[in-house]
Motif scaffolding. Structure first.
Motif, PDB file in Angstrom:
ATOM      1  N   LEU A  10       0.842  -1.193   0.000  1.00  0.00           N
ATOM      2  CA  LEU A  10       0.000   0.000   0.000  1.00  0.00           C
ATOM      3  C   LEU A  10       0.879   1.245   0.000  1.00  0.00           C
ATOM      4  O   LEU A  10       2.075   1.168   0.337  1.00  0.00           O
ATOM      5  CB  LEU A  10      -0.902   0.010   1.237  1.00  0.00           C
ATOM      6  CG  LEU A  10      -2.030  -1.022   1.303  1.00  0.00           C
ATOM      7  CD1 LEU A  10      -2.708  -0.952   2.662  1.00  0.00           C
ATOM      8  CD2 LEU A  10      -3.044  -0.810   0.197  1.00  0.00           C
ATOM      9  N   HIS A 102       6.477  -8.208  -0.707  1.00  0.00           N
ATOM     10  CA  HIS A 102       5.323  -7.450  -0.239  1.00  0.00           C
ATOM     11  C   HIS A 102       5.653  -6.782   1.093  1.00  0.00           C
ATOM     12  O   HIS A 102       5.802  -7.454   2.113  1.00  0.00           O
ATOM     13  CB  HIS A 102       4.124  -8.388  -0.098  1.00  0.00           C
ATOM     14  CG  HIS A 102       2.846  -7.695   0.209  1.00  0.00           C
ATOM     15  ND1 HIS A 102       1.629  -8.335   0.204  1.00  0.00           N
ATOM     16  CD2 HIS A 102       2.559  -6.403   0.534  1.00  0.00           C
ATOM     17  CE1 HIS A 102       0.673  -7.484   0.515  1.00  0.00           C
ATOM     18  NE2 HIS A 102       1.225  -6.301   0.728  1.00  0.00           N
ATOM     19  N   ILE A 128      -4.049  -5.778  -1.101  1.00  0.00           N
ATOM     20  CA  ILE A 128      -3.122  -5.949  -2.228  1.00  0.00           C
ATOM     21  C   ILE A 128      -3.399  -7.266  -2.942  1.00  0.00           C
ATOM     22  O   ILE A 128      -3.520  -7.325  -4.176  1.00  0.00           O
ATOM     23  CB  ILE A 128      -1.660  -5.928  -1.745  1.00  0.00           C
ATOM     24  CG1 ILE A 128      -1.301  -4.565  -1.139  1.00  0.00           C
ATOM     25  CG2 ILE A 128      -0.702  -6.285  -2.889  1.00  0.00           C
ATOM     26  CD1 ILE A 128      -1.289  -3.433  -2.121  1.00  0.00           C
TER      27      ILE A 128
END
Length: 366
Positions: A10, A102, A128
């Motif tokens: 994000l 990530h 995500i």
């Protein structure tokens, strides 16, 4: 090798700060969403202490490590698969990578805006990953329509592809990543052509606070992310991105002092680079001599002939044999001559599967 790890997450989770630390660069890292629009690419040396010992043995003019390539992709937001927040562009950038790193925010800081108002690592990770799943479902459904028409001709491979597409749509529609499905060998090759986002290996990076990293404090957010990653057969590396960026500006000696003061054995960056290298399914072998000691990057499972081609296509085309000895034996006995006298150097043919850490001298003729 042009294999890339895409750094995703994000907005405002510390992706660009981490990328800057990894690559010692200065990609924008501001306190607002979408400060990264065009992807930034950086090549990072793979930390490998074995090279230091090889350097001591061969005393070469130079030492060349293996590398990992990272791409900093702008923050995704909910609705990215429909184009929200320039989502289509960013999803396309992820599609070009071979693995996903990530970054998930696990620290609280009122001075750094959270795009969803509060820190919640599981919700953030799922936002995500839901976008990646929805993008894949769109890809699969469009591919299904085309394949149905083509498969009417009776082509066997197209029928297998059609069945695979239907199975993947059901699987991903249940919220499961494509990589968790069991493929036959033929299906695996077909699936690679779909370029699915959820068919990529994933590594989670928990960005925690300076206090948590230095005092090894309990962190509920981190614990939740570890459990979440474990449920997906993935792992988590915890770092404090701001500390890592500071470390990246220091000299080697200053870094040692800094790590000691923070009671850290090594930087989190080293762990990330090594884990990313492994995530890409890569390993290294070594060549050595007075001119250069070098770590060469190959895919796990590569043959001697394929590994020779990484040096030069002529090496693969004219491959005769490979003289192989182990790194551990070389370090223990101190020279290639000693290994030859002890019978620890061996000759291997083109189909030999190279092991990580093999030291190799190739003979070829073109």
């Amino acid at each position: 090798m042009s294999l890339q790890c895409g750094i995703v997450g994000l907005p405002n989770v510390g992706k660009s700060t981490l990328f800057n630390a990894l690559t010692k660069s200065s990609a924008p890292a501001e306190n607002f969403p979408f400060c990264t629009i065009d992807p930034h690419v950086g090549i990072v040396n793979l930390p490998d202490s074995r090279l230091d010992k090889l350097k001591a043995i061969y005393k070469p003019d130079k030492v060349t490590p293996a590398t990992v390539e990272f791409i900093d992709i702008a923050g995704l937001v909910e609705g990215a698969n429909k184009g929200e927040g320039l989502g289509n562009k960013f999803l396309g950038q992820i599609r070009e990578t071979s693995a996903i790193v990530h970054v998930v925010r696990c620290f609280n800081d009122s001075d750094i805006v959270h795009v969803n108002g509060e820190v919640n690592p599981i919700r953030d990770a799922e936002i995500i990953e839901t976008e990646l799943l929805l993008a894949d479902l769109d890809t699969l459904e469009r591919k299904l329509d085309k394949t149905k028409k083509l498969a009417r001709g009776g082509d066997k491979r197209l029928k297998i592809e059609l069945g695979l597409l239907e199975r993947l749509i059901d699987h991903c529609g249940d919220g499961l990543w494509a990589k968790s499905i069991k493929f036959t060998e033929e299906e695996f090759e077909i699936a690679k052509g779909f370029h699915l986002l959820t068919n990529k290996p994933i590594l989670y990076i928990a960005n925690i606070s300076e206090d948590d990293i230095t005092n090894n404090s309990a962190n509920k957010n981190l614990e939740e992310l570890i459990n979440y990653a474990s449920s997906k057969n993935s792992s988590v590396i915890k770092v404090c991105a701001s500390i890592e960026q500071e470390i990246s500006t220091l000299s080697e000696e200053e870094e040692k002092v800094f790590l000691t003061e923070y009671n850290l054995k090594e930087s989190g960056l080293n762990k990330i680079v090594r884990a990313s290298f492994n995530l890409l399914g890569l390993q290294t072998y070594f060549t050595g001599g007075p001119t250069e000691v070098r770590a060469w990057t190959i895919n796990k499972g590569s043959t001697a002939k394929q590994s020779a081609g990484v040096i030069h296509s002529d090496f693969e085309r004219g491959f005769i044999k490979a003289e192989v000895f182990s790194y551990d034996d070389l370090v223990e006995h101190g020279s290639e001559n000693a290994l030859s006298n002890l019978g620890l150097a061996r000759t291997e043919g083109k189909d030999y599967i190279v092991k990580d850490g093999d030291c190799i001298f190739f003979k070829f003729n073109v």
